[in-house]
Motif scaffolding. Structure first.
Motif, mmCIF file in Angstrom:
data_model
loop_
_atom_site.group_PDB
_atom_site.id
_atom_site.type_symbol
_atom_site.label_atom_id
_atom_site.label_comp_id
_atom_site.label_asym_id
_atom_site.label_seq_id
_atom_site.Cartn_x
_atom_site.Cartn_y
_atom_site.Cartn_z
ATOM 1 N N SER A 1 -1.420 -7.701 1.592
ATOM 2 C CA SER A 1 -2.754 -7.119 1.640
ATOM 3 C C SER A 1 -3.171 -6.619 0.257
ATOM 4 C CB SER A 1 -2.794 -5.975 2.649
ATOM 5 O OG SER A 1 -4.050 -5.324 2.636
ATOM 6 N N GLY A 2 -2.262 -5.906 -0.419
ATOM 7 C CA GLY A 2 -2.573 -5.427 -1.759
ATOM 8 C C GLY A 2 -2.856 -6.560 -2.722
ATOM 9 N N ARG A 3 -2.071 -7.591 -2.632
ATOM 10 C CA ARG A 3 -2.248 -8.752 -3.518
ATOM 11 C C ARG A 3 -3.579 -9.466 -3.228
ATOM 12 N NH1 ARG A 3 1.731 -12.082 -6.149
ATOM 13 N NH2 ARG A 3 0.997 -14.227 -6.473
ATOM 14 N N VAL B 1 1.289 0.013 13.466
ATOM 15 C CA VAL B 1 -0.154 -0.142 13.611
ATOM 16 C C VAL B 1 -0.499 -1.371 14.445
ATOM 17 C CG1 VAL B 1 -0.400 -1.525 11.506
ATOM 18 C CG2 VAL B 1 -2.327 -0.160 12.298
ATOM 19 N N ALA B 2 -1.607 -1.272 15.189
ATOM 20 C CA ALA B 2 -2.184 -2.439 15.857
ATOM 21 C C ALA B 2 -3.164 -3.058 14.855
ATOM 22 C CB ALA B 2 -2.906 -2.021 17.131
ATOM 23 N N ALA B 3 -2.713 -4.043 14.105
ATOM 24 C CA ALA B 3 -3.435 -4.507 12.924
ATOM 25 C C ALA B 3 -4.576 -5.460 13.240
ATOM 26 C CB ALA B 3 -2.462 -5.189 11.960
ATOM 27 N N GLY B 4 -5.535 -5.492 12.327
ATOM 28 C CA GLY B 4 -6.610 -6.474 12.364
ATOM 29 C C GLY B 4 -6.214 -7.705 11.571
ATOM 30 N N ASP B 5 -7.187 -8.539 11.243
ATOM 31 C CA ASP B 5 -6.871 -9.775 10.535
ATOM 32 C C ASP B 5 -7.704 -9.969 9.269
ATOM 33 O OD1 ASP B 5 -9.349 -10.249 11.641
ATOM 34 O OD2 ASP B 5 -8.750 -12.010 12.799
ATOM 35 N N ALA B 6 -8.306 -8.890 8.758
ATOM 36 C CA ALA B 6 -9.163 -9.020 7.576
ATOM 37 C C ALA B 6 -8.357 -9.248 6.301
ATOM 38 C CB ALA B 6 -10.038 -7.772 7.424
ATOM 39 N N GLY B 7 -7.110 -8.803 6.281
ATOM 40 C CA GLY B 7 -6.279 -8.964 5.088
ATOM 41 C C GLY B 7 -6.493 -7.842 4.099
ATOM 42 N N ALA B 8 -7.752 -7.661 3.685
ATOM 43 C CA ALA B 8 -8.141 -6.599 2.764
ATOM 44 C C ALA B 8 -9.651 -6.443 2.866
ATOM 45 C CB ALA B 8 -7.730 -6.929 1.336
ATOM 46 N N LEU B 9 -10.146 -5.282 2.467
ATOM 47 C CA LEU B 9 -11.590 -5.022 2.495
ATOM 48 C C LEU B 9 -12.079 -4.711 1.089
ATOM 49 C CD1 LEU B 9 -11.750 -2.660 5.633
ATOM 50 C CD2 LEU B 9 -12.183 -5.133 5.558
ATOM 51 N N VAL C 1 -9.518 1.903 -4.779
ATOM 52 C CA VAL C 1 -8.818 1.190 -3.715
ATOM 53 C C VAL C 1 -8.102 2.228 -2.852
ATOM 54 C CG1 VAL C 1 -6.973 -0.438 -3.149
ATOM 55 C CG2 VAL C 1 -8.500 -0.898 -5.089
ATOM 56 N N VAL C 2 -8.376 2.215 -1.558
ATOM 57 C CA VAL C 2 -7.746 3.139 -0.618
ATOM 58 C C VAL C 2 -6.585 2.418 0.056
ATOM 59 C CG1 VAL C 2 -8.091 4.520 1.465
ATOM 60 C CG2 VAL C 2 -9.888 4.412 -0.281
ATOM 61 N N ALA C 3 -5.370 2.941 -0.152
ATOM 62 C CA ALA C 3 -4.161 2.260 0.330
ATOM 63 C C ALA C 3 -3.305 3.232 1.127
ATOM 64 C CB ALA C 3 -3.377 1.703 -0.854
ATOM 65 N N ILE C 4 -3.852 3.745 2.224
ATOM 66 C CA ILE C 4 -3.178 4.710 3.088
ATOM 67 C C ILE C 4 -3.362 4.271 4.541
ATOM 68 C CG2 ILE C 4 -3.364 6.624 1.458
ATOM 69 C CD1 ILE C 4 -5.877 7.551 2.816
ATOM 70 N N PRO C 5 -2.632 4.872 5.485
ATOM 71 C CA PRO C 5 -2.774 4.464 6.893
ATOM 72 C C PRO C 5 -4.219 4.520 7.379
ATOM 73 C CG PRO C 5 -0.840 5.838 6.641
ATOM 74 C CD PRO C 5 -1.545 5.860 5.314
ATOM 75 N N ALA C 6 -4.538 3.672 8.349
ATOM 76 C CA ALA C 6 -5.923 3.496 8.803
ATOM 77 C C ALA C 6 -6.579 4.810 9.215
ATOM 78 C CB ALA C 6 -5.958 2.504 9.966
ATOM 79 N N GLU C 7 -5.858 5.646 9.960
ATOM 80 C CA GLU C 7 -6.443 6.899 10.434
ATOM 81 C C GLU C 7 -6.847 7.800 9.273
ATOM 82 O OE1 GLU C 7 -3.793 5.367 13.717
ATOM 83 O OE2 GLU C 7 -3.724 5.483 11.527
ATOM 84 N N GLN C 8 -6.051 7.807 8.218
ATOM 85 C CA GLN C 8 -6.368 8.612 7.034
ATOM 86 C C GLN C 8 -7.431 7.924 6.178
ATOM 87 O OE1 GLN C 8 -2.499 9.011 5.287
ATOM 88 N NE2 GLN C 8 -1.745 10.365 6.907
ATOM 89 N N ALA D 1 -10.092 -1.425 0.446
ATOM 90 C CA ALA D 1 -9.025 -0.870 1.275
ATOM 91 C C ALA D 1 -7.959 -1.924 1.506
ATOM 92 C CB ALA D 1 -9.570 -0.371 2.615
ATOM 93 N N VAL D 2 -6.700 -1.491 1.493
ATOM 94 C CA VAL D 2 -5.564 -2.383 1.737
ATOM 95 C C VAL D 2 -4.562 -1.676 2.640
ATOM 96 C CG1 VAL D 2 -5.787 -3.606 -0.454
ATOM 97 C CG2 VAL D 2 -4.338 -1.564 -0.332
ATOM 98 N N GLY D 3 -3.679 -2.460 3.232
ATOM 99 C CA GLY D 3 -2.625 -1.891 4.066
ATOM 100 C C GLY D 3 -2.208 -2.838 5.156
ATOM 101 N N ASP D 4 -1.063 -2.540 5.777
ATOM 102 C CA ASP D 4 -0.598 -3.404 6.862
ATOM 103 C C ASP D 4 -1.561 -3.393 8.037
ATOM 104 O OD1 ASP D 4 -0.057 -0.827 7.748
ATOM 105 O OD2 ASP D 4 2.010 -1.250 8.338
ATOM 106 N N TRP D 5 -2.396 -2.346 8.156
ATOM 107 C CA TRP D 5 -3.361 -2.272 9.261
ATOM 108 C C TRP D 5 -4.440 -3.341 9.166
ATOM 109 C CZ3 TRP D 5 -8.499 -0.801 8.080
ATOM 110 C CH2 TRP D 5 -8.702 -0.189 6.840
#
Length: 311
Positions: free
Chosen positions: A298-300, A265-273, A140-147, A282-286
């Motif tokens: 998102s993590g949950r 972040v300018a977030a999307g609406d997927a919630g989690a991937l 699970v990748v839980a870091i900012p979108a750019e990273q 992948a999780v995060g506020d993004w």
């Protein structure tokens, strides 16, 4: 499964908590020296004693019922407190914003100072280079979108593309302390000139010590001055704070700058991937909204999705 979570911020730890409760074996890795991320608290020794600054997220709200229940638990553990100056529904960590992440991280043996540079396929599992020879069933990748985009490129190019589509505004932040109180009546200054947000940090619940201010530049100003010298940025933000005061500012006893390249972040609406075939997520506020609550949700969401697929 044996699952690696890359990133010990609130999104990664929220995901890890639920995964562990489901019976998975979870290991958490983070490039930082300790808990905080964008809920960071900087503590600095000075002639006036230790001075603390919440130089990332300033407060958070709890509107989702599940997150509100979590916040109530933190309140009962003296990890958070209401901060009325920021609003009726504003909460802060106590004695610093990073108290929330620290409390969550205590449930795991987090591998700090562990930067993951590549996620590499090894047989049916994954290795995290250059950290160890251990392999994991899922990551699970839980870091900012750019990273996240960089790490996800090899294991899941579609996820990497989604991460690249979510850009973050930068934020220059000044941390300044004084022997005397600054002549500004309110504890908060919002959207005034180049200031996006400024707060009397020492007035937050559970804080103490000398008069301490956190001054955050507006997104556009921070972007325009992203590569400026730290001292010049602090000078400009101090001048902007001085313009809000009815008397000249006292001479600072401490002044520090911090540049957040990835702040709001300018977030999307997927919630989690989640790619169940590859077992990469992948999780995060993004993936939801630029709020602390959204990172936790998102993590949950991802953990629940994994639990449903691997019950």
């Amino acid at each position: 499964m044996k699952i690696a979570v890359v990133g010990a911020g609130i999104a990664g730890l929220s995901c890890a908590e639920v995964l562990q409760a489901q019976g998975h074996v979870v290991e958490v890795f983070d490039k930082g020296r300790g808990a905080g991320g964008r809920m960071a608290t900087r503590r600095v020794a000075s002639a006036a004693g230790e001075i603390a600054f919440d130089h990332g997220a300033q407060y958070f709200t709890a509107r989702d019922p599940a997150f509100a229940a979590m916040v109530e638990r933190w309140r009962s553990e003296d990890v958070v407190a209401h901060w009325p100056s920021a609003g009726d529904d504003a909460w802060v960590g106590t004695p610093g914003m990073n108290a929330v992440v620290k409390a969550m991280a205590q449930r795991f043996d987090v591998h700090w100072n562990s930067r993951v540079e590549t996620i590499r396929r090894v047989g049916a599992g994954w290795a995290l280079d250059p950290l160890s020879d251990a392999t994991f069933d899922a990551v699970v990748v839980a870091i900012p979108a750019e990273q996240a985009a960089v790490l996800l490129e090899a294991p899941d190019a579609t996820m990497a593309t989604a991460a690249r589509a979510c850009s973050s505004a930068p934020c220059w932040t000044a941390m300044v302390a004084f022997h005397q109180r600054v002549a500004i009546a309110a504890d908060i200054v919002k959207q005034s000139g180049i200031i996006g947000w400024a707060a009397r940090n020492s007035a937050k619940p559970g804080r103490g010590g000398p008069e301490a201010w956190v001054i955050q530049g507006s997104p556009q100003w921070s972007r325009d001055h992203l590569e400026d010298a730290q001292s010049d940025v602090v000078d400009a933000l101090l001048a902007a704070l001085a313009a809000e005061a009815i008397d000249p500012l006292p001479e600072p006893i401490l002044r520090i700058g911090h540049r957040w390249r990835y702040a709001r972040v300018a977030a999307g609406d997927a919630g989690a991937l989640w790619n169940d075939a590859a077992r990469i997520g992948a999780v995060g506020d993004w993936l939801l909204a630029p709020r602390v609550e959204s990172a936790w949700l998102s993590g949950r969401k991802l953990a629940e999705r994994i639990g449903a697929a691997h019950a």
